[in-house]
Design an enzyme around this catalytic site. Structure first.
Site, mmCIF file in Angstrom:
data_model
loop_
_atom_site.group_PDB
_atom_site.id
_atom_site.type_symbol
_atom_site.label_atom_id
_atom_site.label_comp_id
_atom_site.label_asym_id
_atom_site.label_seq_id
_atom_site.Cartn_x
_atom_site.Cartn_y
_atom_site.Cartn_z
ATOM 1 C CE1 TYR A 125 -3.876 2.544 0.972
ATOM 2 C CE2 TYR A 125 -1.838 3.520 2.118
ATOM 3 C CZ TYR A 125 -3.199 3.578 1.585
ATOM 4 O OH TYR A 125 -3.941 4.743 1.971
ATOM 5 C CD GLU A 132 -6.050 4.334 -0.878
ATOM 6 O OE1 GLU A 132 -6.053 4.648 0.511
ATOM 7 O OE2 GLU A 132 -6.942 4.024 -1.477
#
Length: 380
Positions: free
Chosen positions: A103, A187
């Site tokens: 991530y 993101e």
């Protein structure tokens, strides 16, 4: 993107333009993803077959069957309304062998007044439940990700020197995008490492500062509206500030402070507002017509309170605009209470009284106006 299938399956197989070429690589599985403005698609459920919004398919037949159960049906995830969101688009890409999922995100740390890079080696669908494993790296937006930060990232996550070249490039490109496009969140989840030590971004989410629309016109022109946001978008195009609430009394005011005071007073009188609609200091016939049109399309609304304080804008001009707007939309379908105070308020109230319009009541007192619209709403 994939449109809803309308041909027979045999016809689609013979017409490869109907599906991305990756679908026809029979020895290479592909991934079909529902395209909705919400996360958690992989763990979501369709109201058609109960399966998720991210599926791996290994043949054209399997792709067609999945698409048939996704397009035109609602997908429910942790981030959607209870009834889910309608899926009208699918994204199809070749499947990738995954060794590790990461991530990677950039956002603002508002406590420190600076951007922060977030990285976790536990990316994918479980990132929200494993947020404690996020590593944080604060940086200066002008200098970007420095060699010191990349060195620490390499040591923390065990990337080889060869792997750090694409990782560093990705981070620098993210900072460039974040700075140049007025982003508030970038993101990548997941950013995956393959068994061959290559990196691919399999999904991404970008948020941009609404206050920067005037600088990022091309970017915001690509924006897709969530269900129920059409009225907010149309209002914004005319300089109106519209926020949908949960009640049945529509409000038209000028000024955010007056809007909040109106909402509070209506609540105190036993009513509940259906919206926050601020026409600002530039209320005109056009903007008021649009405001009333938005409210009258809302089937929840049983009454409308117009609460205008004439300072920059004269009340008689507002009254003329209200009368013109009412005529333009064919009159008011629900009771409307108009309260005007400030410059030329008496003249404005008289103009409305003499207009002969049905369902229109004038009231100069704030408390009385709120009480009247609540009572009229209860009896309508």
């Amino acid at each position: 993107m994939l449109a809803k299938p309308s041909k027979a399956y045999s016809d689609i197989l013979n017409d490869r333009s109907a599906f991305p070429l990756a679908i026809f690589a029979r020895d290479a599985p592909s991934v079909v993803k529902a395209q909705v403005l919400a996360g958690g698609r992989g763990k979501g459920k369709f109201n058609s077959d109960g399966k998720g919004g991210v599926r791996i398919v290994s043949s054209p037949k399997e792709a067609f069957e999945s698409a048939s159960n996704m397009l035109g049906y609602n997908l429910t995830t942790k981030q959607t309304p209870p009834e889910g969101l309608l899926v009208n688009k699918l994204y199809i890409y070749k499947s990738v062998d995954i060794a590790d999922e990461f991530y990677v995100a950039i956002t603002f740390d508002r406590d420190r007044y600076m951007p922060v890079l977030l990285i976790s080696d536990d990316g994918g669908v479980n990132i929200e439940s494993n947020a404690s494993r996020l590593q944080r790296f604060w940086f200066n937006l002008y200098h970007g990700i420095t060699p010191e930060i990349t060195s620490y990232i390499q040591a923390q996550f065990g990337f080889s020197d060869k792997e750090m070249a694409p990782i560093t490039h990705i981070l620098h490109q993210m900072v460039k995008l974040f700075r140049e496009k007025d982003a508030t969140l970038l993101e990548l989840n997941p950013l995956v490492r393959t068994p061959d030590h290559e990196f691919f971004c399999l999904d991404a989410k970008f948020n941009f500062d609404n206050s920067a629309k005037f600088r990022q016109r091309e970017l915001f022109a690509l924006e897709e509206l969530e269900p129920g946001e059409e009225d907010e978008y149309q209002a914004a195009q005319l300089g109106l500030s519209y926020v949908r609430l949960e009640g049945n009394i529509g409000n038209v005011v000028n000024g955010a402070g007056l809007a909040m005071a109106t909402n509070d007073l209506v609540t105190l009188c036993g009513g509940k507002c259906a919206n926050f609609l601020d026409v600002g200091g530039g209320a005109t016939k056009e903007t008021l017509s649009k405001a009333f049109d938005i409210l009258q399309r809302d089937t929840r609304i049983k009454g409308i309170l117009v609460n205008i304080y004439g300072g920059i804008v004269r009340c008689d001009m507002i009254a003329e605009s209200i009368v013109s707007a009412a005529s333009a939309i064919g009159g008011f379908k629900v009771p409307v209470v108009v309260r005007l105070q400030g410059t030329n308020s008496e003249k404005g109230l008289k103009l409305i009284q003499d207009s002969g319009l049905d369902n229109l009541v004038v009231e100069a007192d704030f408390d009385q106006a709120a009480e009247k619209i609540v009572k009229l709403t209860e009896t309508s």
